[in-house]
Design a protein around this motif. Sequence first.
Motif, PDB file in Angstrom:
ATOM      1  N   ALA A  85       0.506 -10.860   0.490  1.00 54.50           N
ATOM      2  CA  ALA A  85      -0.711 -10.414   1.155  1.00 54.50           C
ATOM      3  C   ALA A  85      -0.405  -9.703   2.464  1.00 54.50           C
ATOM      4  CB  ALA A  85      -1.625 -11.615   1.403  1.00 54.50           C
ATOM      5  N   ASP A  86       0.661 -10.078   3.176  1.00 52.22           N
ATOM      6  CA  ASP A  86       0.935  -9.452   4.476  1.00 52.22           C
ATOM      7  C   ASP A  86       1.435  -8.034   4.340  1.00 52.22           C
ATOM      8  OD1 ASP A  86       3.358 -10.075   3.364  1.00 52.22           O
ATOM      9  OD2 ASP A  86       4.199 -11.009   5.155  1.00 52.22           O
ATOM     10  N   GLN A  87       1.782  -7.589   3.128  1.00 51.44           N
ATOM     11  CA  GLN A  87       2.202  -6.205   2.912  1.00 51.44           C
ATOM     12  C   GLN A  87       1.024  -5.291   2.574  1.00 51.44           C
ATOM     13  OE1 GLN A  87       6.213  -7.495   0.590  1.00 51.44           O
ATOM     14  NE2 GLN A  87       5.779  -5.327   0.615  1.00 51.44           N
ATOM     15  N   LEU A  88      -0.174  -5.858   2.396  1.00 49.86           N
ATOM     16  CA  LEU A  88      -1.354  -5.044   2.072  1.00 49.86           C
ATOM     17  C   LEU A  88      -2.126  -4.768   3.358  1.00 49.86           C
ATOM     18  CD1 LEU A  88      -3.274  -3.721   0.008  1.00 49.86           C
ATOM     19  CD2 LEU A  88      -4.427  -5.927  -0.206  1.00 49.86           C
ATOM     20  N   VAL A  89      -2.401  -3.484   3.612  1.00 48.71           N
ATOM     21  CA  VAL A  89      -3.183  -3.053   4.778  1.00 48.71           C
ATOM     22  C   VAL A  89      -4.438  -2.344   4.258  1.00 48.71           C
ATOM     23  CG1 VAL A  89      -3.237  -1.648   6.864  1.00 48.71           C
ATOM     24  CG2 VAL A  89      -1.113  -2.792   6.177  1.00 48.71           C
ATOM     25  N   LEU A  90      -5.600  -2.878   4.611  1.00 52.68           N
ATOM     26  CA  LEU A  90      -6.866  -2.261   4.219  1.00 52.68           C
ATOM     27  C   LEU A  90      -7.360  -1.393   5.366  1.00 52.68           C
ATOM     28  CD1 LEU A  90      -8.659  -5.260   2.464  1.00 52.68           C
ATOM     29  CD2 LEU A  90      -7.318  -3.411   1.433  1.00 52.68           C
ATOM     30  N   GLU A  91      -7.543  -0.098   5.101  1.00 50.54           N
ATOM     31  CA  GLU A  91      -7.927   0.858   6.133  1.00 50.54           C
ATOM     32  C   GLU A  91      -9.407   1.188   5.989  1.00 50.54           C
ATOM     33  OE1 GLU A  91      -5.392   4.229   6.038  1.00 50.54           O
ATOM     34  OE2 GLU A  91      -3.519   3.054   5.979  1.00 50.54           O
ATOM     35  N   MET A  92     -10.125   1.133   7.116  1.00 48.88           N
ATOM     36  CA  MET A  92     -11.553   1.439   7.126  1.00 48.88           C
ATOM     37  C   MET A  92     -11.914   2.095   8.432  1.00 48.88           C
ATOM     38  SD  MET A  92     -12.557  -2.582   7.250  1.00 48.88           S
ATOM     39  CE  MET A  92     -11.315  -2.869   5.979  1.00 48.88           C
ATOM     40  N   THR A  93     -12.999   2.896   8.418  1.00 49.11           N
ATOM     41  CA  THR A  93     -13.407   3.629   9.608  1.00 49.11           C
ATOM     42  C   THR A  93     -14.224   2.734  10.520  1.00 49.11           C
ATOM     43  OG1 THR A  93     -15.423   4.422   8.549  1.00 49.11           O
ATOM     44  CG2 THR A  93     -13.459   5.791   8.308  1.00 49.11           C
ATOM     45  N   GLU A  94     -14.435   3.225  11.755  1.00 52.46           N
ATOM     46  CA  GLU A  94     -15.219   2.459  12.727  1.00 52.46           C
ATOM     47  C   GLU A  94     -16.662   2.285  12.261  1.00 52.46           C
ATOM     48  OE1 GLU A  94     -14.029   3.491  17.073  1.00 52.46           O
ATOM     49  OE2 GLU A  94     -13.678   5.293  15.864  1.00 52.46           O
ATOM     50  N   SER A  95     -17.240   3.332  11.633  1.00 54.89           N
ATOM     51  CA  SER A  95     -18.641   3.238  11.190  1.00 54.89           C
ATOM     52  C   SER A  95     -18.816   2.164  10.128  1.00 54.89           C
ATOM     53  CB  SER A  95     -19.109   4.596  10.648  1.00 54.89           C
ATOM     54  OG  SER A  95     -18.296   4.991   9.555  1.00 54.89           O
ATOM     55  N   VAL A  96     -17.768   1.939   9.313  1.00 57.03           N
ATOM     56  CA  VAL A  96     -17.847   0.889   8.298  1.00 57.03           C
ATOM     57  C   VAL A  96     -17.939  -0.471   8.959  1.00 57.03           C
ATOM     58  CG1 VAL A  96     -16.565  -0.259   6.463  1.00 57.03           C
ATOM     59  CG2 VAL A  96     -16.674   2.230   6.541  1.00 57.03           C
ATOM     60  N   LEU A  97     -17.182  -0.674  10.006  1.00 59.97           N
ATOM     61  CA  LEU A  97     -17.195  -1.956  10.690  1.00 59.97           C
ATOM     62  C   LEU A  97     -18.516  -2.204  11.416  1.00 59.97           C
ATOM     63  CD1 LEU A  97     -13.589  -2.026  12.198  1.00 59.97           C
ATOM     64  CD2 LEU A  97     -14.422  -3.218  10.182  1.00 59.97           C
ATOM     65  N   MET A  98     -19.205  -1.141  11.837  1.00 64.36           N
ATOM     66  CA  MET A  98     -20.436  -1.301  12.603  1.00 64.36           C
ATOM     67  C   MET A  98     -21.640  -1.612  11.716  1.00 64.36           C
ATOM     68  SD  MET A  98     -19.712  -1.108  15.749  1.00 64.36           S
ATOM     69  CE  MET A  98     -21.363  -0.978  16.404  1.00 64.36           C
ATOM     70  N   ASN A  99     -21.585  -1.335  10.415  1.00 61.54           N
ATOM     71  CA  ASN A  99     -22.722  -1.559   9.514  1.00 61.54           C
ATOM     72  C   ASN A  99     -22.746  -2.996   9.031  1.00 61.54           C
ATOM     73  OD1 ASN A  99     -23.640   1.081   9.683  1.00 61.54           O
ATOM     74  ND2 ASN A  99     -22.343   1.766   7.974  1.00 61.54           N
TER      75      ASN A  99
ATOM     76  N   LYS B 270      -8.493 -11.915   6.258  1.00 64.00           N
ATOM     77  CA  LYS B 270      -7.460 -12.370   7.196  1.00 64.00           C
ATOM     78  C   LYS B 270      -6.921 -13.736   6.804  1.00 64.00           C
ATOM     79  CE  LYS B 270      -6.126 -10.889  10.467  1.00 64.00           C
ATOM     80  NZ  LYS B 270      -4.893 -10.098  10.710  1.00 64.00           N
ATOM     81  N   ALA B 271      -7.783 -14.581   6.225  1.00 62.85           N
ATOM     82  CA  ALA B 271      -7.340 -15.895   5.780  1.00 62.85           C
ATOM     83  C   ALA B 271      -6.308 -15.771   4.660  1.00 62.85           C
ATOM     84  CB  ALA B 271      -8.530 -16.733   5.320  1.00 62.85           C
ATOM     85  N   MET B 272      -6.379 -14.693   3.889  1.00 64.47           N
ATOM     86  CA  MET B 272      -5.380 -14.462   2.835  1.00 64.47           C
ATOM     87  C   MET B 272      -4.057 -13.964   3.419  1.00 64.47           C
ATOM     88  SD  MET B 272      -7.609 -12.383   0.028  1.00 64.47           S
ATOM     89  CE  MET B 272      -9.337 -12.725  -0.197  1.00 64.47           C
ATOM     90  N   GLY B 273      -4.118 -13.354   4.614  1.00 67.47           N
ATOM     91  CA  GLY B 273      -2.928 -12.747   5.195  1.00 67.47           C
ATOM     92  C   GLY B 273      -2.954 -11.235   5.145  1.00 67.47           C
ATOM     93  N   VAL B 274      -4.036 -10.632   4.646  1.00 64.31           N
ATOM     94  CA  VAL B 274      -4.156  -9.179   4.564  1.00 64.31           C
ATOM     95  C   VAL B 274      -4.401  -8.622   5.962  1.00 64.31           C
ATOM     96  CG1 VAL B 274      -5.510  -7.279   3.628  1.00 64.31           C
ATOM     97  CG2 VAL B 274      -5.061  -9.301   2.231  1.00 64.31           C
TER      98      VAL B 274
END
Length: 907
Positions: free
Chosen positions: A765-779, A792-796
């Motif tokens: 799980a620590d080798q997986l990086v999920l990329e998202m934009t700022e607008s996604v986080l704000m919704n 984060k609990a998985m380690g991602v």
Amino acid sequence: MSMIRPGLRTFLVVSAVLGCLAVTVAFIVRPGSPSAQAWLSGVALSGTATLAGLACGVRAIRVKDDTRSRITWLCFGGTALAWGFAEFSAAAYDVLLRREPPPFSLADVGFLVAGALLVAGLLRMTMPERNNAARARAVVDGLLISAAVLLVGWVSVLGPTVRLNETGFGDKMMLLVYPSGDIALITLATYLVLRTRGDGLKAVLPVEPIAAAVVVFGVADCAFAYLELIGEYRSGHVVDAGWLSAYTLLLIAAVMPQHRRGPESEVVPRQIGLLLPYFFIVVAITVSLVVPEITGIRDETTRWIQAGLILLMVVRQLFSMQENQTLATGLEHRVTERTQELEVSHKRFQALIENSSDVVMMVDREGRILYVSDSVARVFGVRPDIWLDSNIREWLDDASTQKMNEALATTAAQPLGTATLEALAVFPDGRRVTIENTVTNLLDDPAVRAIVVNSRDISERRQLEDELVHQAFHDSLTGLANRALFMDRVRHAMRRRVLGPETVGVLFLDLDGFKEVNDSLGHATGDALLVDVARRLTSCLRPGDTIARLGGDEFAILVEGALTSSEFLSVASRISDCLEAAIVIDGRDLFIRASIGIASAEVGSVTADQLIRNADLAMYRAKERQDGEPALYDPSMHSSLVERLALEAELRKAIADHHLQVHYQPTYVLETGDLVGVEALVRWPHAERGMVRPDLFIPIAEQTGLIHEIGRFVLREACFQGNEWARLAPSVPLSIGVNVSGKQLQRRDFADEVSEALAESGLPADQLVLEMTESVLMNDTDSTMATLKSLKAMGVRVAIDDFGTGYSSLSYLHRFPVDILKIDRSFVDRLSGVDAEDSLVQSIVQLGHTLQLETIAEGIEEHSQLQALRRLGCTMAQGYHFGRPGPADTVSKLVVEASAAVSPLPA
């Protein structure tokens, strides 16, 4: 239906008729000795009578729910059986004992019983009256007629014959009993036929065959008595054929089928039935007076019969008086009951009229009110006396008066004609009530002789119908027209402008930033904003223009009568001016702007649906430009829409056929040049279009929901490929970056999808990086925060893509569990050239160091950009300077090389 089965009925009738014919022929031919003739006659007569009696008994048993018919058939059956027994006894004396029977033998008992039962049966048939007085009077009538006929027969035939006969008194009396009874039977049979010429009694009893049997029987008996008196009768005489025929007719009557019962009725009027006995009495008295004068012979018997007639007439008169009294009493009772029923019916009708929700009026041809029900005071609040003698038109407005005139004229021209009209009634106090009127022509009805108008108040119903119609064609929030009404108005406008140079135009509006207002301030504020916008839009339009809310924050305006497109632009300018000022809601100033699309067309060039669609397409063009200016529709917009639809269909097929691919862009450490990760990017190789750009199909996937399937595909492919590289080069641990859209992150099961992909692929799980934009986080921060915590609990790890282009804020960086900041390429571009600017990049890098976050610069294409990023302290980088994204095989070679030695960065 038949009382006896058809086969048995036919057998009995044929047997009786053949037997009658055979015996008649035998009487005429006279075969054998007198003894043989007597025996043949006795057997034939008793056998036929017995068959008839049995048939009548079966008929009586089969009769259902008719006591009168059952008793009648039983009497006739007993008659036939008794007579058959008597005839057999007489034949036994004559043939077996070879001597004359005594004066009063068993045969005479049988004959008398048969006669009594026959009379009882005939009386039962002739007494259909319901009261006892009428039944008694009917019996007396029969006795009167019988006595009258007996008087005529005695004076003319029987009396002289008796006086000439030399037998003893007892024998003479026994001989006279038979013709006397037969005369009574013949009279009853005749009276029966006269009284039952209707179909009431014939439905259950065959009157004619029974009457014929009685008449034939009586004639045969009379002939027998006369022959006995003159000493010429012997057993086997042709007279016996008469009795045989009589019982054959009775047998036929018993086996005849029963017809359906009809209503009982007397065809002979009551007056004729009452006068019929007097006719026989007058004839009998006349004959009894005239014949003795001619012959000169007078005897006591004649006077006794005359006295009996007078006594019977007195008795009849008494019964008639009692019957008349009974009838009068019954008539008075029925009249009283009928009067009470009419009175109750009248009161009931009056109560219904007065308590009805309708007002009943009677008017003449000119509309003058002749009658109005008292319910008018309750229904319309006006006293009835005010309506009388007024004209119904006086209570209606001008338009309703014309409709009432037409209704009265139409119905008056047709008997029983009706018409229904809706009218507006105007009352003295100013009230205006909508009424529904039903006009019926009853001028030809003698009880009415007027035109009847039923009126009811339908004001509430009409108001409700108007409200329902308004709700069906108007927006409940703003009160503007809705989509259905707007479409109808556009269609009507297109039809009205068939001739002339004028055009029809539609302006399509979408409020910019309305979603943010709804999400941040709540739906109540959003609704208030829409109401104020609708008010402003209405105020800046011409009276003839139509404005509608099509749904959400979309509005449409229909403009008619324009000669040039500049007029539509002028309307759009006024709309922009109306929306420029701040909208104050709950003490908060809100500013709103509209993206406006304009489409116009000459009549006949497009349909109403196409015109609105074109304005919608132009609105999207204006929204894309984001300059606040309206956009005019041009055909290329439609072509773009068609192209988009085609691309969507092909994208769906590509997903279903697994034609999408995943390419990978490497990420390097700036200081050492080590390969530390890759970013997974979806690619669509098209057989005809070539490699379709992501900026073309990714937005389509976002809008149609296909992004979920694409994102799931990229995530699984990247995880499996990352695990493959880990096995290929264990010494080079690569992080696998996967882009996540906002719609993916909003799904409650997204964390489960990630967990499933990691478990199936075996990637740590620590080798997986999920990329998202700022607008996604704000919704939808609550659900987003819950999903990120699960990841984060998985380690991602989580990276913010294109950092600096959205709502950059220290607060959300502190709240959200972010690991990596990816600097947008637009900032990296500023690091090269004459006017190089590195302050923004430096701020982002310093922010990352402060928050202990890794920083990755995107879009590095020049060496100068690489040097500047090293100087500023950026951790990692990716871009075309290091290599374009490629398939997994290309990256696998880099991984193998990296596992052998650390490659130096390009010079």
